[in-house]
Every structure is written in structure tokens, then in C-alpha cells.
Motif scaffolding. Sequence first.
Motif, short mmCIF file in Angstrom:
data_model
loop_
_atom_site.label_atom_id
_atom_site.label_comp_id
_atom_site.label_asym_id
_atom_site.label_seq_id
_atom_site.Cartn_x
_atom_site.Cartn_y
_atom_site.Cartn_z
N ALA A 1 0.86 -1.19 0.00
CA ALA A 1 0.00 0.00 0.00
C ALA A 1 0.89 1.23 0.00
O ALA A 1 2.01 1.22 0.51
CB ALA A 1 -0.91 0.00 1.22
N THR A 2 0.37 2.28 -0.60
CA THR A 2 1.14 3.53 -0.59
C THR A 2 0.19 4.71 -0.56
O THR A 2 -0.96 4.61 -0.98
CB THR A 2 2.06 3.61 -1.81
OG1 THR A 2 2.85 4.81 -1.71
CG2 THR A 2 1.25 3.66 -3.11
N TRP A 3 0.68 5.81 0.01
CA TRP A 3 -0.11 7.05 -0.04
C TRP A 3 0.82 8.23 0.15
O TRP A 3 1.97 8.06 0.54
CB TRP A 3 -1.22 7.03 1.00
CG TRP A 3 -0.77 7.10 2.43
CD1 TRP A 3 -0.58 8.21 3.17
CD2 TRP A 3 -0.47 6.00 3.29
NE1 TRP A 3 -0.18 7.91 4.44
CE2 TRP A 3 -0.10 6.53 4.54
CE3 TRP A 3 -0.47 4.61 3.11
CZ2 TRP A 3 0.26 5.73 5.60
CZ3 TRP A 3 -0.11 3.83 4.18
CH2 TRP A 3 0.25 4.38 5.41
N ARG A 4 0.31 9.37 -0.23
CA ARG A 4 1.10 10.58 -0.07
C ARG A 4 0.45 11.46 0.98
O ARG A 4 -0.77 11.51 1.10
CB ARG A 4 1.20 11.32 -1.40
CG ARG A 4 2.34 10.78 -2.27
CD ARG A 4 2.21 11.19 -3.70
NE ARG A 4 1.79 12.57 -3.87
CZ ARG A 4 2.60 13.64 -3.85
NH1 ARG A 4 3.90 13.49 -3.65
NH2 ARG A 4 2.13 14.85 -4.03
N THR B 1 0.00 10.16 12.03
CA THR B 1 1.26 10.84 11.76
C THR B 1 1.34 11.31 10.31
O THR B 1 1.81 12.41 10.04
CB THR B 1 2.44 9.89 12.04
OG1 THR B 1 2.12 9.11 13.17
CG2 THR B 1 3.70 10.67 12.28
N ALA B 2 0.91 10.45 9.42
CA ALA B 2 1.02 10.80 8.01
C ALA B 2 -0.32 10.54 7.33
O ALA B 2 -0.50 9.50 6.68
CB ALA B 2 2.13 9.97 7.36
N PRO B 3 -1.29 11.44 7.47
CA PRO B 3 -2.59 11.21 6.87
C PRO B 3 -2.53 11.21 5.34
O PRO B 3 -1.78 11.99 4.76
CB PRO B 3 -3.44 12.37 7.39
CG PRO B 3 -2.46 13.41 7.79
CD PRO B 3 -1.21 12.72 8.20
N ALA B 4 -3.31 10.30 4.76
CA ALA B 4 -3.35 10.24 3.30
C ALA B 4 -4.24 11.37 2.83
O ALA B 4 -5.46 11.28 2.90
CB ALA B 4 -3.91 8.89 2.86
N ASP B 5 -3.63 12.43 2.40
CA ASP B 5 -4.46 13.56 2.04
C ASP B 5 -4.07 14.17 0.70
O ASP B 5 -4.58 15.18 0.29
CB ASP B 5 -4.39 14.65 3.13
CG ASP B 5 -2.96 14.96 3.50
OD1 ASP B 5 -2.04 14.46 2.80
OD2 ASP B 5 -2.75 15.67 4.50
N LEU B 6 -3.15 13.55 -0.01
CA LEU B 6 -2.79 14.05 -1.34
C LEU B 6 -3.11 12.99 -2.37
O LEU B 6 -2.89 11.81 -2.12
CB LEU B 6 -1.29 14.36 -1.39
CG LEU B 6 -0.83 15.61 -0.65
CD1 LEU B 6 0.66 15.76 -0.84
CD2 LEU B 6 -1.57 16.84 -1.13
N PRO B 7 -3.65 13.39 -3.51
CA PRO B 7 -3.85 12.40 -4.57
C PRO B 7 -2.49 11.91 -5.03
O PRO B 7 -1.50 12.65 -4.98
CB PRO B 7 -4.57 13.19 -5.66
CG PRO B 7 -4.25 14.62 -5.38
CD PRO B 7 -4.04 14.75 -3.92
#
Lengths: 565, 386
Positions: free
Chosen positions: A145-148, A540-546
Motif C-alpha cells: 500500500a502507498t499514499w502521499r 502521523t502521516a494522513p493520506a491527504d494528497l492524490p
Amino acid sequence: MTTDLDAAEQLSSAPKEDNGGGGDVGIGLLGWLRWMWRQLTSMRTALILLFLLSLAAIPGSLVPQTAASPTKVADFVAKHSTLAPIYQKLGLFHVYSSFWFSAIYLLLFISLAGCIVPRTWQFVGVLRAQPPAAPKHLVRLPVYATWRSAGTGTSADAERTLTAAESLLRRRRFRVARSGDAITSEKGYLREVGNLLFHISLFGMLIAFAVGKLFGGMGTVLVIEGKAFSNNVAMYDDFMPSTFYTADSLVPFGFKLDKFEATYQASGTQVGTARTFQANVSYWTGSDPSKAVKASIQVNHPLAIDGSNVYLTAHGYAPVFQVTDAKGDVVFDGPTPCLPQDGNITSTCAIKVNDGYVDNKGNATQLGISGLFTPTAAPASEFKTTGPHSVFPDLLDPHMYLTVYHGDLGNNSGAPQSIYELDTKHMTQYTVDGQPLKFDRQPGQGFKLPSGGTVTFTGVEQWANFTVAHNPGTGWALISAVMAVVGLIGSLFVQRRRIWVRAVEGPDGATTVEIAGLARSESARIAEELADLALALQDTAPADLPDEPEDPAAGNTATTAAEKE
Amino acid sequence: MILAQAAIDTKFANISNILVYSAMAVFLLAFLAYTFEWTFGGRSRVARQSAALAAKAGASLGQAVADAEAEGAAARTAPTVAVKVTGAGGGTTTLTRTVAAKAGKVDVVTRGDAAPPVDGVGASGGDEGADRFGRIAVSLTTLAALLDLCAVVTRGISAHRPPWGNLYEFTVAVTMVASLLFVVLLAAGKNVRWMGLPVTFGSVLGLGLAVSVFYVDSEQLVPALHSYWLWIHVSGAMVCGGALYAGAVAAMLFVAKDVYESRKAKDLVKRGGWWSDVFERLPAAATLDKWSYRINAFVFPLWTFTIIAGAIWAEAAWGHYWEWDPTETWAFITWVAYACYLHARATAGWKGRKAAILVFIAFACYLFNAYGVSIFINGKHSYAGI
Ligand code: HEM
């Protein structure tokens, strides 16, 4: 596939199979030996040996075995004149001690040792080293899984993410190691521990079994009510020693059979089936019977005396006879154990009067009384079809059906004699007017012999058969077996898995978080576990960027996911 | 003479017999109901539905992106984060959680997802009438399992001992274990209705054999069986029997479905035909395989324990814990066969059908041990009572 991925995917310390190619095998004897050792300790060979072992065990369950029943073997040999010698050669009458059966399990256990030892070292190595570093392309791992995340905008977001992931994983009792921009974590070492424990326990079991076979032994003895047994070879009817358990190994103890009690089903379809057997004994350790203690021995409840167990294995009746000779002197007086023939204890007896009998002409002769004993005699009306037999195992209506012989009992011929059978080869049956003399007697009754003596059926006693067994190593076998089950449970149900987290800060200040997991195929839970972690990391690192389209790993997850290795 | 201490309570014994026959009848009805479900379950409708389902799974690439965008948009309006997990079984779960910041969505992707195993829609094929039959069948199975349970309990009461002291009682108890296991799994929400047909079939067969071939009246035990190990050892063997039956059936269905799937991949099956209709409704081969493995792996330690308990009992009863008595030998052979299966699964190259064949061999060994050895080979295990 990259080698770092290879290393990452090595989830078991099982040695790599080298499929018979043996690339680096040198020439010469050493090379061959090494090659053979590799073959022997490969998983495939172990499987084949295991399978062979079960195949080899089959004939032992179909062909009669000497160890279980020598009489059945003798029967078989008598009936099959062509097969029996072949079977004999192949050791089919003693499968479990035959050379081929032993060869299979010895090879199997060598193979097992060859497996355990390197694996243990390897596993110790794994425990001391850090989990392997994260592969470059996490996206290639089975679960990913990955997110920005724009994060809080401060720098060192990636660092904070990794720290958070580390503590999250630690809290889930993963072993965690940090290297550069990624962390590696691993959990479920107990699987390997369980596996090793299981295989080592198998070894323990084999050793315990071998100890039992080498240092154990047993004997059987028939004891009539009121009589005593003491633990020395002369007292045994049958003594089965082993390599290191001989007549000299017997420790002194003894017991006296005070009374034998049995109860039987008195009605219903299973009438006559035994319900309880109990031998009441007085036993002593050492050689002093005056220090006897009372105890009872039942089926399933042996009596432990000084390192040996005494088992109750059979029982029967011993009619008591008194024989006088022509002068009226008592030449025989005592019980003779009879051999039960059926569930209702119809028994065959052979009463042997070896010496002392003098007939009315003054000649000394031996007497043999052949008889059938029935504790509860069937009505005489049934004899026509089935002959005399018993209809119930308890002493409700005891009868003795007798014929008498005189002459030579054949004791001195040297051949071993059964105590239950009469060898009438050199004997003559007593007859009256050419008809064999036959008697049907109840306790208290007797008859007179044509040669002047008398035979009286005075009563009935019971006998019990005991097995005295010395089984060293039993406790160890049990401990090993329990450890094997514990190890097995760990080895089958603990999932060993790895989770990697990588956090990289891009030039735009956003952090790309990648997490990936790997587990053995039998465990599907890793995806959920990863999802859980991804969720927890949102603090800590919310997924909030496409996802950026040009990011190679993201945006087309489905494509990369579909990529087959 | 000392009479048997405790008399047999014939009243309870008779009740138990009646319950066994009732359970058998209800199992038979349940079996018929499952058969109706499979027979009348949506035929052509199924084909359409499963095609639609397959299309959905196959379209994951484009669809997933669209889904992701839509969900992503939705997620941005609410302060929650969603993690969607596509499991290996083809099912998806979504975990959500409210977070402080504005949130997005994360996809956990499992490699090989391109073709997640698609489970069939089930026996009823979505047909309402057939589904009603299916639900009737499940209720009947539950009822029969309970009747079976009561039969075992009353038998125990009548004889004042564990009700598995001979082959008849053992067989009745095994059908009880298998059917109860099935009902419990259903109640726990597992998707196992496809096992209904083989479970009820096995139960009818088992009970039928029990009453016609193995039957003996309720009696007390012969002294050799007089031991608390009877509780432990035999009930272990019994639970193993019920579960291993399920494991073997799952393996059998796996092989059938696997053959079907590979023929289908080569376009060798007649679509819409009766067989394809049935197979389409079964779970995917991978799912069946997983079930079989899980059941067998779960039973293996239990079987090991059963053998150990037997060995301890043998030590107490016969003087040595292992003497290669035929029953011991076959328990060992069965154990090795299952160990081979587990090893084979752990080693590459022996998955799938080859491993399934090992399950059949191993289960055949179990059956032979429980019945063949008891009936045809005379060992020290004087269990059959027939
Ligand atoms: C004597 C009877 C044996 C039994 C009953 C047995 C049983 C088992 C079981 C139940 C497992 C766990 C399978 C799994 O991880 O899913 C296992 C794993 C294993 N066994 Fe055995 N085993 C036996 C002998 C051996 C021998 C002789 C060897 C060595 C040549 C061996 C090598 C292994 C290895 C390497 C694994 C781990 C497989 C892996 O982790 O990939 N076993 N064994």
C-alpha cells in the motif's frame, strides 16, 4: 527478481533445495559423500522415506507377528507351506525389528538430524542478525500500500512517520530494524521454534523408544489363588529379556495372589461379557514377604513395584484334584490351571500325575487326566450338537468332563511340553468293555480307576496371569510426545511474516509512505494486518494528497499489483 | 455370583435408538432438500449472474481506478480515512476511521489480485425457490444434528459411561461431530452451505451402517475399556473422524472444481450445461483447497494427541505404550500420511491436486483403521463389539 527481494522473501530457514544438480560438488569420494548427504537430508528424500515407513508398517498389521502372538505365527506357518519360508526370509513375521524397517527409520532419522542441525544454527543466526533490509522496490511484494501525505508541513515528516511506524510495530511485538529511509520488521519466530521443537522431539521419541527396547524387558507368570510369585527368572513362565535387561537385572520383589474377583454381564445380548476383573494381592519389595502390603491390580490399573509394573492380563480356573493310588496313598493333591477356550471360559485341562502312582498289580505308572472344565455347564441336551461347553463364565454349575490315561507322560523326551495339553503318544486310555472311560463330575465327586486308584474333583480355584514389565524411557517418550504436539501447534498455526515501511520526503515537501508485507501463502491475514497499520499511521502521516501520476509506484497500483513475478 | 454393578437403563437405551432413527430420517430429508436446492438452483440464471460477477472481478483494473476516484472524492468530504483490502479470497473489506486532519483513502493491494478466486454464488444460484429449499435444508440439518446429539447423550445415560464404547456408538458419535461442526460453522457466519450435501449424505450413510451393521445393545464396558482414557482417546479419534471427513470432502470438491476450472480455461466445457451449472455455483477451487488445508492442519495436532493418549492408555492396559498392534500401526500410517500432506504443502511443486491425492490416501487410512482393522483384523483393540 532482485537479490535483495530474494533475501527478503526467505521466510523460513529451511535449506534451499538444490534439485539434484549438485553444481558445486567436487569430484572424488568426498564429493560423492557430500552429494549423498545432501540428497539424504533434502526434504524430498525425507518425504519419500516417511512414505516408505508407512508402507513398510502395513505388512506387520496383516501378517501375524511373533512379538504379538507366536501361536498365530505357528498356525500360519503350518497352513502356508510355500508362503511361510518366503515370509520368513523377508522377516515378515517380525516386521518392526526387520532390517529393512530399521533401515528406513534410521535413514529417516539421519535425514532428520541433517535437517535439524543446520536449521538450528541458521535460526540462531537469524535471531542474532537484524531482519533483512528493505528491498528497493517494495511494490513487488505480495501485499502493498502507498499514499502521499502533506503532513504538518514541517520538515522531518518522513522521519516522524518512520518513528511512529517503529513504535506501532514494536507495540505489536514485531522485531524492528531501521536502515536508511525504511524499517524492516518481523514477527512469528515461534513458528520456526515450534518446527524445530517438533522435529527434535521426534528425535527424543526415537531415543526413548530405543532405550525402552534395549533396557526394558518383561515376563509373564500364572499365579493361582493363594500362591506367590517372586521376581526371578526361575519363577517366570516366559521371560523376554533384551540386550541390557537380563536375568541379572531383576530386582527382588514379590507378590501373593490372595483372591481373584470377576463380574460378568448377567443378562442382555452381551450376557457373559466380563465387566470387572480384579486381583487382590499382597506385595513386598526386597526379599522379605513378611513386609507385604495389600493392593489390587485391575485391567488398566497396573501395580508399580520398584521400577516394574505388574499387569493383570488373563484369568481362568484351576480345578483341584486329589488322586490316590491302589494302596490308598494320596499321590497328587492340588490345583491345575486350565486354558480358557471361549468367552464363557470353557477350558481344557491336563492333569499330570508324574510319580508315586502304583496300580493294583504293584506297577508304577504315570497318569494323565484329560479334561474339559465348564464353570456353568450347558444342559446335557445340547451336547449332541455342540458337545460339553460352558454357557456362563462364572462358577454357577461347574462340571468336569474327564478321560484318563496311563503310561508315559513323555516328560523326559526333552521337547517342551504345554502344561495345558496331554501328550498321549505313549499312553493308554482306560477303557471299560472296549469303551473309553468317561466321567462327568461336579466338585466333591470322584471315581475309581480300573487300576485301583481314585480320582476326586475336590474344588475349583482361580488363577490370574500377570505380565511384569520394566519399561525405562516411558516418561521421556511422553515428554517428547507432548513437546512434539506443542511444537506442531506452533509450527502450523503461528504465521511468520515481515512488514516494511518506507517514508520518503519528495522535493515538494510531501511524504510518500509505502508499506509492504510478506507472509507464507497459507496465511491470508497479512493484508488485514497491513491495513491496520496503514490506518494507525494516519495520525502521523494522513493520506491527504492524490497520488502523483508520474510517481512510478502509485497511481497505477492495479497494474503493478497485477504484475506477476 | 457378583452381578454387574449398575444395570443398564433400557428406557434410555430405547429412547436413544428412536432418536438415532429420527436423526437418520431428518438427515435424509435435509439431504433431499439440499439436492432440490442444487437441482433447481437458478440454472441459466446462474450462468448469467456468475458471468456478471466474473466480469466485475475481471474489470478490476478500470473499475478499481474509477472506484478509487469516486471513493476518494467521497472520503475528502468527510474526515475519515478508508483502507480497502482486497483479500486473496476475492472478498474486500474496508476499514475506516475518523481522523483529525482531512483524510484520503489507501488501497492495500494483494499481488495476484488480477484474478482473485471467484467463489460460486452457492447452491441456490440466487433463485428464491431454491434458496428456500436450502434454508429448509439447513434447518433440518440443525434439527438432525441435535437429535443425533440427544441420541448420543441418552445412550450415555443408559449405560452410565461415555457413549462411544463400540463401533456402533463411535459411528453415531462421529456423524454427530461432523454435523454439529457444520452447523456451528454456519452459525458463525462461514460460507459453508456447499458442504451441506456431503455432510448429510455422510451422516445418513454413517447412521445407516451403524444401525444395520454395527448395532449392539447398550451395555456396560468390557474391563479393557474401563478407563477415563476412553473419554480422552476415543473422543479425540471421533472428533478427528468428523473433521477429517469434512477435509476429505473439501479436497474432493477441490479436485473436481480444479479440473473444471482448468478445462474452462481451455474452453473445453459446455457452458450452460448441467455440470457447468453445478460447478459454477461451487466455491472457487482455491477456496476449497484452503478449506481442506485448514481443516486437515487443524486436525493433525489433535490426531497426534489422540495417538499419544492411546499410547498412554496402552501403557496402562497392556504393559507397553507401543507394540505395533494393528490399530496402532494404522493410526501411525494415517499420521504419516497426513504428515506427508503437510510437508507436501510446505514444499513447492506438491500443491493442488497432488496434495489432494495425499488427503484421499490419508483419509482412506483413517477409515480403514476405524472400521477395517476393527472388523477384519484381530488385534488387542477389542472395540468393534460385533
Ligand atoms: C518423521 C516424521 C516427520 C514429520 C511427522 C514431520 C512433520 C512436519 C510438519 C507437520 C511440518 C510443518 C509443515 C509446515 O510448515 O506447514 C514440518 C516441516 C518441515 N519438516 Fe518435517 N516432519 C518429519 C520429518 C522430517 C525430516 C526427516 C525432515 C528433514 C529432512 C523434515 C524437514 C522439514 C522441514 C524442512 C520443514 C519446514 C518446511 C518449511 O518451513 O518450509 N521433516 N515437518
